[in-house]
Design a protein around this motif. Structure first.
Motif, PDB file in Angstrom:
ATOM      1  N   ASN A   5       0.803  -1.210   0.000  1.00  0.00           N
ATOM      2  CA  ASN A   5       0.000   0.000   0.000  1.00  0.00           C
ATOM      3  C   ASN A   5       0.839   1.264   0.000  1.00  0.00           C
ATOM      4  O   ASN A   5       0.339   2.324  -0.374  1.00  0.00           O
ATOM      5  N   ILE A  68      -1.817  -5.476 -13.891  1.00  0.00           N
ATOM      6  CA  ILE A  68      -2.481  -5.577 -12.587  1.00  0.00           C
ATOM      7  C   ILE A  68      -1.597  -4.913 -11.553  1.00  0.00           C
ATOM      8  O   ILE A  68      -0.370  -5.082 -11.568  1.00  0.00           O
ATOM      9  N   ASP A  69      -2.208  -4.187 -10.629  1.00  0.00           N
ATOM     10  CA  ASP A  69      -1.437  -3.619  -9.531  1.00  0.00           C
ATOM     11  C   ASP A  69      -2.348  -3.415  -8.331  1.00  0.00           C
ATOM     12  O   ASP A  69      -3.537  -3.108  -8.481  1.00  0.00           O
ATOM     13  N   ILE A  70      -1.772  -3.569  -7.135  1.00  0.00           N
ATOM     14  CA  ILE A  70      -2.542  -3.394  -5.904  1.00  0.00           C
ATOM     15  C   ILE A  70      -2.707  -1.921  -5.548  1.00  0.00           C
ATOM     16  O   ILE A  70      -3.526  -1.566  -4.709  1.00  0.00           O
ATOM     17  N   GLN A  72      -3.943   1.611  -6.562  1.00  0.00           N
ATOM     18  CA  GLN A  72      -4.783   2.380  -7.484  1.00  0.00           C
ATOM     19  C   GLN A  72      -4.081   3.654  -7.938  1.00  0.00           C
ATOM     20  O   GLN A  72      -4.206   4.075  -9.094  1.00  0.00           O
ATOM     21  N   ILE A  92      -6.087  -3.409 -14.230  1.00  0.00           N
ATOM     22  CA  ILE A  92      -6.917  -4.010 -13.182  1.00  0.00           C
ATOM     23  C   ILE A  92      -6.327  -3.671 -11.824  1.00  0.00           C
ATOM     24  O   ILE A  92      -5.141  -3.912 -11.570  1.00  0.00           O
ATOM     25  N   HIS A  93      -7.144  -3.118 -10.940  1.00  0.00           N
ATOM     26  CA  HIS A  93      -6.732  -2.842  -9.568  1.00  0.00           C
ATOM     27  C   HIS A  93      -7.020  -4.087  -8.734  1.00  0.00           C
ATOM     28  O   HIS A  93      -8.169  -4.369  -8.385  1.00  0.00           O
ATOM     29  N   ALA A  94      -5.977  -4.847  -8.437  1.00  0.00           N
ATOM     30  CA  ALA A  94      -6.145  -6.109  -7.711  1.00  0.00           C
ATOM     31  C   ALA A  94      -4.787  -6.572  -7.219  1.00  0.00           C
ATOM     32  O   ALA A  94      -3.746  -6.027  -7.587  1.00  0.00           O
ATOM     33  N   ASP A  95      -4.799  -7.582  -6.360  1.00  0.00           N
ATOM     34  CA  ASP A  95      -3.567  -8.206  -5.891  1.00  0.00           C
ATOM     35  C   ASP A  95      -2.932  -8.957  -7.053  1.00  0.00           C
ATOM     36  O   ASP A  95      -3.513  -9.903  -7.577  1.00  0.00           O
ATOM     37  N   ALA A  96      -1.757  -8.508  -7.463  1.00  0.00           N
ATOM     38  CA  ALA A  96      -1.107  -9.082  -8.634  1.00  0.00           C
ATOM     39  C   ALA A  96      -0.703 -10.542  -8.439  1.00  0.00           C
ATOM     40  O   ALA A  96      -0.423 -11.242  -9.407  1.00  0.00           O
ATOM     41  N   GLN A  98      -2.626 -12.842  -7.430  1.00  0.00           N
ATOM     42  CA  GLN A  98      -3.783 -13.684  -7.726  1.00  0.00           C
ATOM     43  C   GLN A  98      -4.308 -13.282  -9.101  1.00  0.00           C
ATOM     44  O   GLN A  98      -4.919 -12.226  -9.250  1.00  0.00           O
ATOM     45  N   PRO A 100      -6.652 -13.188 -12.100  1.00  0.00           N
ATOM     46  CA  PRO A 100      -8.053 -13.487 -12.397  1.00  0.00           C
ATOM     47  C   PRO A 100      -8.299 -13.767 -13.878  1.00  0.00           C
ATOM     48  O   PRO A 100      -9.112 -13.101 -14.530  1.00  0.00           O
TER      49      PRO A 100
END
Length: 260
Positions: A5, A68-70, A72, A92-96, A98, A100
């Motif tokens: 974060n 993807i990146d955690i 934003q 995509i804003h997400a835990d890289a 995992q 999807p």
């Protein structure tokens, strides 16, 4: 605040405190495209895409890129580099760690200086293997810190140690080579680019004052102010002048895993 974060806090200064430039990124993109024998339909995934330093040249060339990146804030910085988000880019804003995506979704997966941030790296490597297409490529890359900057950083680390500060947890040894060889991948290694990086002592000091790097993130502001004051005094004595330029070679290394 977690290691991940904290990238929200430094997104606005991330690019200028690193040592990748647009011209170097273009050169590396050319290297990657030739390496994977890219066609107009070749698709790329970068977990931990950040501000897009590594893949923006691919996006501009029209290749299908997913990032993807955690953080934003980091993704927003990437978006700001483009007048509008092109159809060939998906962020995509997400835990890289995992992914999807369905099996066999991408021709190339690229990670840059990020595997050590993943809590379960074995699972992450399995995920990379899963989303790669047959005859796909996994490229694990890193920017090698220029020696002059690394020496500068190590002086700060010594002062941190005097204050008994543990700036970050130790990096776990990750055996990527063994995993992908066990899955039948062929491995190789290359240096995609080498370039000269120059900064004044004053400029580097300003980067650390902004807590732009991980070794500073866990230090309280109160203690950090004392540490930086002592470090600045050290730099004046060590380098003679804060205007002194520190120059050395950076490298972009790539470990290449090709699916058979």
């Amino acid at each position: 605040m977690s290691q991940f974060n904290y990238y929200d806090n430094i997104a606005h200064l991330y690019d200028r405190t690193r040592w990748m430039t647009e011209s170097v990124a273009e050169e590396i993109a050319e290297f990657i495209l030739e390496l994977v024998k890219a066609t107009p339909t070749t698709s790329f995934l970068e977990p931990g895409v950040g501000t897009g330093l590594n893949v923006l040249p691919l996006v501009k060339r029209g290749y299908s890129v997913t990032g993807i990146d955690i953080s934003q804030e980091m993704i927003d910085r990437f978006r700001q580099k483009l007048h509008e988000i092109p159809l060939n880019l998906k962020l995509i804003h997400a835990d890289a760690s995992q992914l999807p995506f369905t099996d066999c979704s991408f021709d190339v997966v690229l990670t840059v200086n990020m595997i050590h941030t993943v809590a379960n790296w074995q699972q992450f490597l399995r995920e990379i293997d899963r989303v790669l297409k047959p005859q796909g490529f996994y490229l694990n890359a890193r920017w090698i810190t220029p020696p002059a900057r690394l020496e500068f950083e190590n002086y700060l680390r010594a002062i941190l140690a005097e204050y008994r500060v543990e700036p970050r947890s130790k990096v776990v040894e990750i055996d990527i080579e063994s995993y992908f060889q066990s899955q039948g991948y062929q491995s190789n290694y290359a240096i995609a680019s080498e370039w000269t990086v120059s900064n004044s002592v004053e400029e580097l000091l300003s980067f650390y004052k902004l807590k732009a790097y991980g070794l500073c993130w866990s230090v309280s502001d109160k203690i950090f102010k004392r540490i930086i004051k002592k470090f600045e005094e050290f730099c004046v004595k060590k380098y003679g002048s804060l205007t002194r330029q520190l120059s050395s070679q950076a490298k972009y290394e790539v470990w290449i895993y090709a699916a058979c």
